[in-house]
Design a protein around this motif. Structure first.
Motif, PDB file in Angstrom:
ATOM      1  N   LEU A 178     -12.378  44.249 -27.948  1.00 52.26           N
ATOM      2  CA  LEU A 178     -12.250  42.886 -28.485  1.00 52.26           C
ATOM      3  C   LEU A 178     -11.106  42.140 -27.808  1.00 52.26           C
ATOM      4  O   LEU A 178     -11.213  40.949 -27.501  1.00 52.26           O
ATOM      5  N   LEU A 179     -10.000  42.854 -27.555  1.00 52.19           N
ATOM      6  CA  LEU A 179      -8.837  42.234 -26.921  1.00 52.19           C
ATOM      7  C   LEU A 179      -9.172  41.830 -25.485  1.00 52.19           C
ATOM      8  O   LEU A 179      -8.857  40.718 -25.056  1.00 52.19           O
ATOM      9  N   ALA A 180      -9.853  42.716 -24.758  1.00 54.36           N
ATOM     10  CA  ALA A 180     -10.238  42.414 -23.367  1.00 54.36           C
ATOM     11  C   ALA A 180     -11.136  41.181 -23.334  1.00 54.36           C
ATOM     12  O   ALA A 180     -10.970  40.289 -22.508  1.00 54.36           O
ATOM     13  N   SER A 181     -12.083  41.117 -24.284  1.00 58.47           N
ATOM     14  CA  SER A 181     -13.013  39.980 -24.299  1.00 58.47           C
ATOM     15  C   SER A 181     -12.294  38.690 -24.690  1.00 58.47           C
ATOM     16  O   SER A 181     -12.587  37.619 -24.180  1.00 58.47           O
ATOM     17  N   ALA A 182     -11.275  38.787 -25.579  1.00 64.81           N
ATOM     18  CA  ALA A 182     -10.517  37.596 -26.001  1.00 64.81           C
ATOM     19  C   ALA A 182      -9.604  37.091 -24.884  1.00 64.81           C
ATOM     20  O   ALA A 182      -9.216  35.924 -24.884  1.00 64.81           O
ATOM     21  N   CYS A 183      -9.260  37.982 -23.944  1.00 66.06           N
ATOM     22  CA  CYS A 183      -8.347  37.590 -22.861  1.00 66.06           C
ATOM     23  C   CYS A 183      -9.055  36.955 -21.668  1.00 66.06           C
ATOM     24  O   CYS A 183      -8.404  36.508 -20.729  1.00 66.06           O
ATOM     25  N   VAL A 184     -10.388  36.918 -21.676  1.00 67.14           N
ATOM     26  CA  VAL A 184     -11.125  36.271 -20.577  1.00 67.14           C
ATOM     27  C   VAL A 184     -10.783  34.785 -20.593  1.00 67.14           C
ATOM     28  O   VAL A 184     -10.933  34.130 -21.631  1.00 67.14           O
ATOM     29  N   PRO A 185     -10.287  34.232 -19.458  1.00 68.98           N
ATOM     30  CA  PRO A 185      -9.898  32.807 -19.470  1.00 68.98           C
ATOM     31  C   PRO A 185     -11.118  31.911 -19.690  1.00 68.98           C
ATOM     32  O   PRO A 185     -12.095  31.993 -18.955  1.00 68.98           O
ATOM     33  N   ARG A 186     -11.078  31.113 -20.712  1.00 69.19           N
ATOM     34  CA  ARG A 186     -12.136  30.131 -21.002  1.00 69.19           C
ATOM     35  C   ARG A 186     -11.581  29.153 -22.030  1.00 69.19           C
ATOM     36  O   ARG A 186     -10.565  29.439 -22.656  1.00 69.19           O
ATOM     37  N   PRO A 187     -12.247  28.010 -22.212  1.00 65.51           N
ATOM     38  CA  PRO A 187     -11.742  27.064 -23.227  1.00 65.51           C
ATOM     39  C   PRO A 187     -11.697  27.745 -24.598  1.00 65.51           C
ATOM     40  O   PRO A 187     -12.623  28.471 -24.957  1.00 65.51           O
ATOM     41  N   GLY A 188     -10.615  27.544 -25.311  1.00 63.18           N
ATOM     42  CA  GLY A 188     -10.488  28.130 -26.646  1.00 63.18           C
ATOM     43  C   GLY A 188     -10.074  29.592 -26.649  1.00 63.18           C
ATOM     44  O   GLY A 188     -10.121  30.250 -27.676  1.00 63.18           O
ATOM     45  N   ALA A 189      -9.644  30.117 -25.476  1.00 69.85           N
ATOM     46  CA  ALA A 189      -9.259  31.537 -25.405  1.00 69.85           C
ATOM     47  C   ALA A 189      -8.081  31.843 -26.333  1.00 69.85           C
ATOM     48  O   ALA A 189      -8.045  32.902 -26.959  1.00 69.85           O
ATOM     49  N   LEU A 190      -7.129  30.908 -26.449  1.00 75.15           N
ATOM     50  CA  LEU A 190      -5.970  31.127 -27.333  1.00 75.15           C
ATOM     51  C   LEU A 190      -6.415  31.244 -28.788  1.00 75.15           C
ATOM     52  O   LEU A 190      -5.894  32.067 -29.534  1.00 75.15           O
ATOM     53  N   HIS A 191      -7.411  30.426 -29.150  1.00 72.32           N
ATOM     54  CA  HIS A 191      -7.948  30.500 -30.506  1.00 72.32           C
ATOM     55  C   HIS A 191      -8.569  31.872 -30.744  1.00 72.32           C
ATOM     56  O   HIS A 191      -8.431  32.454 -31.818  1.00 72.32           O
ATOM     57  N   GLY A 192      -9.252  32.383 -29.716  1.00 69.47           N
ATOM     58  CA  GLY A 192      -9.881  33.702 -29.818  1.00 69.47           C
ATOM     59  C   GLY A 192      -8.856  34.801 -30.063  1.00 69.47           C
ATOM     60  O   GLY A 192      -9.081  35.703 -30.872  1.00 69.47           O
ATOM     61  N   LEU A 193      -7.719  34.712 -29.365  1.00 64.40           N
ATOM     62  CA  LEU A 193      -6.641  35.700 -29.545  1.00 64.40           C
ATOM     63  C   LEU A 193      -6.049  35.605 -30.953  1.00 64.40           C
ATOM     64  O   LEU A 193      -5.806  36.608 -31.599  1.00 64.40           O
ATOM     65  N   ARG A 194      -5.834  34.356 -31.392  1.00 60.98           N
ATOM     66  CA  ARG A 194      -5.292  34.139 -32.746  1.00 60.98           C
ATOM     67  C   ARG A 194      -6.247  34.723 -33.799  1.00 60.98           C
ATOM     68  O   ARG A 194      -5.819  35.409 -34.727  1.00 60.98           O
ATOM     69  N   ASP A 195      -7.558  34.453 -33.632  1.00 59.35           N
ATOM     70  CA  ASP A 195      -8.541  34.929 -34.612  1.00 59.35           C
ATOM     71  C   ASP A 195      -8.636  36.452 -34.610  1.00 59.35           C
ATOM     72  O   ASP A 195      -8.788  37.073 -35.666  1.00 59.35           O
ATOM     73  N   LEU A 196      -8.542  37.059 -33.425  1.00 64.12           N
ATOM     74  CA  LEU A 196      -8.553  38.526 -33.345  1.00 64.12           C
ATOM     75  C   LEU A 196      -7.317  39.101 -34.040  1.00 64.12           C
ATOM     76  O   LEU A 196      -7.404  40.099 -34.761  1.00 64.12           O
ATOM     77  N   ALA A 197      -6.156  38.454 -33.834  1.00 66.65           N
ATOM     78  CA  ALA A 197      -4.909  38.933 -34.462  1.00 66.65           C
ATOM     79  C   ALA A 197      -5.037  38.916 -35.984  1.00 66.65           C
ATOM     80  O   ALA A 197      -4.648  39.862 -36.673  1.00 66.65           O
ATOM     81  N   ILE A 198      -5.633  37.844 -36.529  1.00 65.74           N
ATOM     82  CA  ILE A 198      -5.814  37.750 -37.990  1.00 65.74           C
ATOM     83  C   ILE A 198      -6.827  38.790 -38.457  1.00 65.74           C
ATOM     84  O   ILE A 198      -6.619  39.469 -39.472  1.00 65.74           O
ATOM     85  N   ALA A 199      -7.929  38.947 -37.685  1.00 67.81           N
ATOM     86  CA  ALA A 199      -8.963  39.931 -38.052  1.00 67.81           C
ATOM     87  C   ALA A 199      -8.370  41.348 -38.064  1.00 67.81           C
ATOM     88  O   ALA A 199      -8.652  42.139 -38.973  1.00 67.81           O
TER      89      ALA A 199
END
Length: 272
Positions: A85-106
């Motif tokens: 999940l972390l590797a997939s959240a780190c792929v550069p794309r629009p909203g990637a920071l949101h993805g990292l934040r959401d993974l951290a909360i999850a």
């Protein structure tokens, strides 16, 4: 049987989201054990008595230091899944920071709920709640689902929405119009389940039959998106056609004075 469901909500308790509260209470009455995970703390101190009882057991994201410590705990506990999940959240794309934040909360929620034996994760709204439910379910090894409503299906682009919903076990939608839109914009979803689940109210045990005139009742916030102006205009059409009826609007909001003016303007006092 007794099944533990995690509900992921944007804010709980929320005074305007009575439909979610009623759904949780109905599930509880049917023997389900519902754990509530709320992304934000309530913005208003005003709350429903039934929600108050549930609020004490609601989980909110940990303060930052503990949230970060729980990432390490998640890494230890859910190694492969968390790494993927972390590797997939780190792929550069629009909203990637949101993805990292959401993974951290999850991950924070998963570490704190791992002992609860959660069997299914359900989110309300295909916004951030769905973006947290997906990785949370992956970490806990369960399926996830989402209820979509209006803004989430009518304001997001079809590709964003179909990407968000593609791996949900099912998507519940509360109107036929919403169901049609989902079927149109995300044809890939039709192989999954789209469930039409309307928001209902249990009828009161005793009905007062004091009036022969039918009553049109509308309850809600007096805001533009609720469409009360159209209801008043419809009442005007019925009145001009000679129909006898009462129309009751219950609620408050920024359009109150404007709607009251419209009722006077259309000579609907005593009817609406």
């Amino acid at each position: 049987g007794d099944m533990r469901i995690a509900y992921i909500l944007g804010e709980f308790p929320s005074i305007s989201e009575t439909f979610i509260l009623r759904e949780i209470l109905a599930l509880t009455a049917r023997g389900f054990d519902v754990s509530i995970f709320s992304i934000r703390r309530p913005s208003s101190s005003c709350t429903h008595a039934a929600a108050e009882a549930l609020a004490s057991g609601t989980l909110y994201p940990s303060p930052l230091a503990r949230l970060l410590r729980n990432q390490i705990a998640a890494w230890m506990e859910f190694r492969g899944t968390y790494a993927r999940l972390l590797a997939s959240a780190c792929v550069p794309r629009p909203g990637a920071l949101h993805g990292l934040r959401d993974l951290a909360i999850a991950a924070d929620f998963a570490v704190r709920a791992r002992a609860a034996g959660i069997a299914h994760v359900h989110a309300h709204f295909a916004f951030q709640p769905a973006d947290i439910a997906r990785p949370l379910a992956a970490l806990l090894g369960t399926r996830w689902s989402v209820s979509v409503h209006a803004r989430d299906i009518f304001t997001q682009t079809p590709d964003v929405l179909s990407r968000k919903l593609r791996d949900a076990a099912f998507t519940a939608v509360c109107t036929e119009l919403g169901r049609q839109r989902l079927a149109e914009i995300a044809p890939a979803l039709s192989v999954y389940r789209i469930v039409l689940a309307r928001h209902g109210l249990p009828p009161p045990a005793s009905r007062s039959e004091s009036s022969d005139e039918p009553v049109v009742l509308a309850v809600g916030r007096l805001e533009e998106k609720k469409g009360f102006r159209h209801l008043i205009e419809a009442a005007d059409i019925l009145k001009r056609r000679g129909c006898l009826f009462q129309c009751v609007l219950a609620g408050d909001g920024s359009l109150r004075l404007e709607l009251e003016r419209l009722i006077v303007e259309k000579s609907l006092r005593g009817i609406v």
